[in-house]
Structures are given as structure tokens and as C-alpha cells.
Design a protein around this motif. Structure first.
Motif, PDB file in Angstrom:
ATOM      1  N   LEU B  84       0.751  -1.059   0.072  1.00 56.55           N
ATOM      2  CA  LEU B  84       0.056   0.039   0.014  1.00 56.55           C
ATOM      3  C   LEU B  84       0.864   1.249   0.098  1.00 56.55           C
ATOM      4  O   LEU B  84       1.617   1.640   0.885  1.00 56.55           O
ATOM      5  N   SER B  85       0.696   2.068  -0.930  1.00 63.92           N
ATOM      6  CA  SER B  85       1.433   3.400  -0.893  1.00 63.92           C
ATOM      7  C   SER B  85       0.355   4.406  -0.440  1.00 63.92           C
ATOM      8  O   SER B  85      -0.841   4.573  -0.624  1.00 63.92           O
ATOM      9  N   PHE B  86       0.633   4.614   1.145  1.00 64.86           N
ATOM     10  CA  PHE B  86      -0.361   5.088   1.998  1.00 64.86           C
ATOM     11  C   PHE B  86      -0.774   6.748   1.494  1.00 64.86           C
ATOM     12  O   PHE B  86       0.119   7.531   1.057  1.00 64.86           O
ATOM     13  N   PRO B  89       1.354   8.753   4.889  1.00 63.96           N
ATOM     14  CA  PRO B  89       2.706   7.874   5.076  1.00 63.96           C
ATOM     15  C   PRO B  89       3.077   8.271   6.529  1.00 63.96           C
ATOM     16  O   PRO B  89       3.202   9.512   6.915  1.00 63.96           O
ATOM     17  N   ASN B 145      10.456   9.111   6.825  1.00 65.51           N
ATOM     18  CA  ASN B 145       9.450  10.296   6.227  1.00 65.51           C
ATOM     19  C   ASN B 145       9.585  11.454   7.395  1.00 65.51           C
ATOM     20  O   ASN B 145       8.752  12.236   7.366  1.00 65.51           O
ATOM     21  N   ASN B 156       8.724   8.433  -1.558  1.00 59.97           N
ATOM     22  CA  ASN B 156       9.543   7.421  -0.659  1.00 59.97           C
ATOM     23  C   ASN B 156       8.586   6.196  -0.747  1.00 59.97           C
ATOM     24  O   ASN B 156       8.844   5.206  -0.803  1.00 59.97           O
ATOM     25  N   GLU B 157       7.223   6.357  -0.797  1.00 59.48           N
ATOM     26  CA  GLU B 157       6.239   5.383  -0.933  1.00 59.48           C
ATOM     27  C   GLU B 157       6.695   4.483  -2.154  1.00 59.48           C
ATOM     28  O   GLU B 157       6.691   3.234  -2.256  1.00 59.48           O
ATOM     29  N   GLN B 160       9.971   2.671  -1.877  1.00 60.35           N
ATOM     30  CA  GLN B 160       9.822   1.204  -1.143  1.00 60.35           C
ATOM     31  C   GLN B 160       9.044   0.277  -2.018  1.00 60.35           C
ATOM     32  O   GLN B 160       9.600  -1.011  -1.923  1.00 60.35           O
TER      33      GLN B 160
END
Lengths: 210, 247
Positions: B84-86, B89, B145, B156-157, B160
Motif C-alpha cells: 500500500l502506498s499510503f 505515510p 518520512n 518515498n512510498e 519502497q
């Protein structure tokens, strides 16, 4: 341990105390002296630290880390006294408590009437890992000078659930995520130990007892 | 090949029914966009797929490559390849990106009976993925973050995601808070990661992101159900007409 110490003018001293059950320290700092004190407990302890800046331009740093469980108790009383102006004091205290452990912090900060341009900082943050642990924190500021910088803050809370879920969503187990957050929380106070070997040893020990 | 199957999914949060019978099948290689008005249940769907503890599933099932996701804890789902790309984040002070990423990657590898990456292998991989997303060098030593701008967090998401190479990637409002340049970099990253073995769910309010990440299917989620399914033209239509018809 029970000690009276005088730091001579411009003397710099680092003191690291680990798991001493009874600490009584009386420290007097002369002109331009620098003290960096670490008190690290993962067993019950009673700490009483009394530090006086008796001349100007002194630096006093106190770092306390307590990781307690199973009914352990740590009481820490710091009494930092700026008797003469131009000095700096910094206190960082971190308690992590679970399983009926108790933490008690009384932080007295005294700035005398003529101790102008003193700069004092006190930060006490605590993590309660379950409902049975308790923390009592009492910052006590007595400031009689009018041209000083003094800040203090005390917070008590739980591990950040958002951060934990975020870490789990990346595949990190709940348990490992909790450990990482606790180590991060305590590290801030331990990272300031200047002796690298001692610091690494302590970080490893703490990691292993978590 | 069916990668994700959601069947008759009902879920609630704090006693309130949000999802009211979702059916959705996603094949490997596909990109599905989920659009819909505020409060329709878009973010709830991603929370339920990833196993957020606040949400309760009362009915239905979710299968990933035939495996029952709902019986797994969040970290197992992640290791099975759900990412999941929040939308927001989390910041994790005191935990460096390097430490975080190495732990995540190695826990996943352990789960799949693969050997741990050596420090050199790991750093090489980080460098490679950082370059792909045009990320600065200092970022690896920063805490996760912490103090990142909105755009940096979203990048950054995706970083990852590139490191973990999931099979199902869910982008939850990845476009929110991004300027056009950051949006392009993020979308480029997502497109580069696209393959015949993985699939994406793109949750968004706006059509804008779908200019860059072109979906194979667009679904409209309203009041806890998928009420319409179409191709990318449906997104254009929604951009023009809004969600009024579904309220």
C-alpha cells in the motif's frame, strides 16, 4: 554510589552510570566546566542528582534512560541549580515501562536572581507499553532571573499505532516493529555517549533485553 | 491469470458498515482505477485488503493468487506481495530509512526462504532504485518520512515499492499533494514497475493521475459498492460530470 565531585575551571567530565541501585551525586561546577552525565537503568534504582553551577559558562547535560518491567521502579530526582549566569543545562529523560513497572521523575530547575543569560532545557518523554505501568513526572521550575531561556516538556504515551501498522505493511513483524520503535525512542539519549565502545555495548545490551 | 479476487466483501469500522458487497477480479498485468465520491469506501477497501486492525470484515473473501488474505496478519499479507502506498505515510523518528528498508526486505526474504541480502547487495539495490526515482543521496540516512515534504513522502512510498517488488500495489490517493513535476516522477516510477506478473489498484478522486498511469479498467465505488465499471473513458466522463449521478 555516593559521591561529591568538584569540576575545576574548564574541566570536562563524562560520567556513565549503569544499573546502580542507589545514586547520590553532589556536583559543583566551576567556571567553564562541562559535565555530561548518563544514568541508564534496566533494574530498579533510586537516583538523586544535585548539580550546582557556581561560576559562569558551565555546561550541564543529564541523560537518563530507564527500561523497566515486572514491578521494577526507578525514581529520579534531578536538581540543577544555576547560581551564576551564562550557563547551559540540558536534561533528556526517557522512560519505557511495562508490566506494573513504575517511573517517578522530579526535575527541579533553579535559576538564581542574578543568573542572567542562563539557558535551561528539560525534556521528559515516557512510553507506557501496557495499562499496568505508571509514570509520575513533576517538572519544578524556580526561576528568579528575568533574562533567561528555559524550556521544559513532559509527555507520556503509547507506541504510535500508525507507525506500527506502516511497518507491518512493509512486512516487518509487529514484534520487530515495536522493538525498533523502542530502540529509536531510547537511542536519542544514549547516542550522546562519547565513548563509542561503551555506547555500542549499551545499545547492544538494550537491544538484547527488549 | 487471476491475481486478486474480492468476493461479496462487507466491512465496517467502529460499528459503521462501509463496504456493502464488493466484487472485483484483477488479473496479472492489469491496472484498475477506483474512483468515487468522498466517503464511498475507497480507503476502507485498501485498509481491509492490507489488514488494518480497525476494520472488521463481516462477510466475503479476498484471495491473492488463490490464498486467503483475510486469515493473514498485515505483515504476512505484505510478504505475500501486497503493498500500500499510503495516503498519509507515517513518520518514524529515530528509525533510519536504511535500517527500515533492510529489515523489511530481509523479513520478506526470510518468509520466502531466501537468504538475507549482504550489506553490499542491499546498498547496491538502494542506489539503483533511488536513481530510478531521482531521489537525493542524503535521504537514506534520514529517519523514515521525518520532516519529508508531501512530495518526498509520496516518492518515498514508490521507492519502497520498487525495493519490495510487490505483486499487488495499491496507490491510495498518491496524487494528493503532488505538484505536476512530482506527479510525473511518481507516475514514471509506477509505470517502470509495471509487469505481466503484478497488478495495480489506483485509488483517486481525479482523472489527472490517470493521464500518466493509464488504467485498463475504471470502477466507480459509491456507498460501499462498485456501481459502474468501464475503461479509461469512464474516468474522463466522471471528470466532466462529477459523481452526482451516484450520490
Amino acid at each position: 554510589m555516593c559521591e561529591e565531585i568538584v569540576l575545576k575551571a574548564n574541566e570536562s567530565r563524562d560520567i556513565v552510570i549503569v544499573n546502580e541501585p542507589n545514586v547520590r551525586l553532589r556536583i559543583s561546577q566551576e567556571e567553564g566546566s562541562q559535565l555530561r552525565l548518563h544514568i541508564i537503568d534496566w533494574q530498579s534504582a533510586d537516583n538523586d542528582v544535585h548539580i550546582e553551577q557556581v561560576a559562569s559558562n558551565c555546561v550541564t547535560e543529564i541523560y537518563q534512560v530507564a527500561y523497566l518491567k515486572d514491578n521494577q521502579k526507578v525514581t529520579t530526582h534531578t536538581n540543577v541549580r544555576h547560581l551564576v549566569g551564562g550557563g547551559v543545562s540540558k536534561q533528556v529523560l526517557r522512560f519505557v515501562l511495562s508490566e506494573h513497572a513504575k517511573g517517578d521523575f522530579l526535575g527541579t530547575l533553579y535559576i538564581a536572581k542574578d543568573a542572567q543569560k542562563s539557558c535551561a532545557e528539560q525534556s521528559n518523554r515516557n512510553l507506557l507499553l501496557d495499562d499496568t505501568a505508571t509514570m509520575r513526572t513533576r517538572p519544578q521550575l524556580e526561576i528568579y532571573a528575568d533574562d533567561v531561556q528555559a524550556t521544559h516538556g513532559a509527555t507520556t504515551g503509547q507506541l504510535d499505532e500508525n507507525a506500527l501498522f506502516y511497518m507491518q505493511q512493509r512486512g516487518i513483524s509487529r514484534q520487530a516493529a515495536e522493538r525498533m520503535l523502542i530502540v529509536a525512542f531510547l537511542s536519542e539519549a544514549i547516542e550522546t555517549i562519547r565513548n563509542e565502545e561503551q555506547k555500542e555495548k549499551l545499545l547492544n545490551t538494550i537491544d538484547s533485553i527488549l | 491469470m487471476k491475481l486478486l479476487e474480492i468476493k461479496n466483501l462487507h466491512a465496517s469500522v467502529a460499528g459503521k458498515q462501509i463496504l456493502k458487497g464488493i466484487n472485483l477480479t484483477i488479473n496479472a498485468g492489469e491496472v484498475h482505477a477506483i474512483m468515487g465520491p468522498n466517503g464511498a469506501g475507497k480507503s476502507t477497501l485498501s485498509a481491509v485488503i492490507t489488514g488494518h486492525p480497525m476494520y472488521e470484515v463481516s462477510e466475503g473473501e479476498i484471495l491473492l493468487n488463490g490464498k486467503d488474505l483475510l486469515s493473514m496478519n498485515p505483515e504476512e499479507r505484505a510478504r505475500e506481495g501486497v503493498f500500500l502506498s499510503f495516503q498519509y505515510p507515517a513518520e518514524i523518528p529515530g528509525v533510519s530509512m536504511v535500517n527500515f528498508m533492510r529489515t523489511a526486505l530481509n523479513e520478506k526474504r526470510k518468509y520466502h526462504n531466501l537468504p538475507q541480502l549482504s550489506a553490499t547487495e542491499f546498498l547496491r539495490l538502494m542506489r539503483e532504485k533511488k536513481a530510478m526515482l531521482a531521489m537525493g543521496d542524503k535521504f537514506a540516512n534520514r529517519a523514515v518520512n521525518e520532516g519529508f515534504s508531501g512530495g518526498e513522502k509520496k516518492k518515498n512510498e514508490i521507492f519502497q515499492m520498487a525495493m519490495l517488488q510487490p505483486v499487488l500495489q495499491i496507490l491510495d490517493e498518491t496524487d494528493s499533494g503532488l505538484d505536476i513535476d512530482a506527479l510525473r516522477i511518481v507516475a514514471d516510477g509506477v509505470n517502470k514497475l509495471k509487469s505481466q506478473d503484478n497488478a495495480s489498484i489506483v485509488i483517486t478522486h481525479y482523472q489527472r493521475l490517470l493521464d500518466y498511469i493509464v488504467p485498463d479498467f475504471v470502477h466507480v465505488l459509491a456507498d460501499g459498492k462498485i456501481v459502474e465499471t468501464g475503461t479509461k473513458d469512464l474516468a474522463l466522463y466522471l471528470e466532466e460530470k462529477g459523481y452526482v449521478a451516484y450520490n
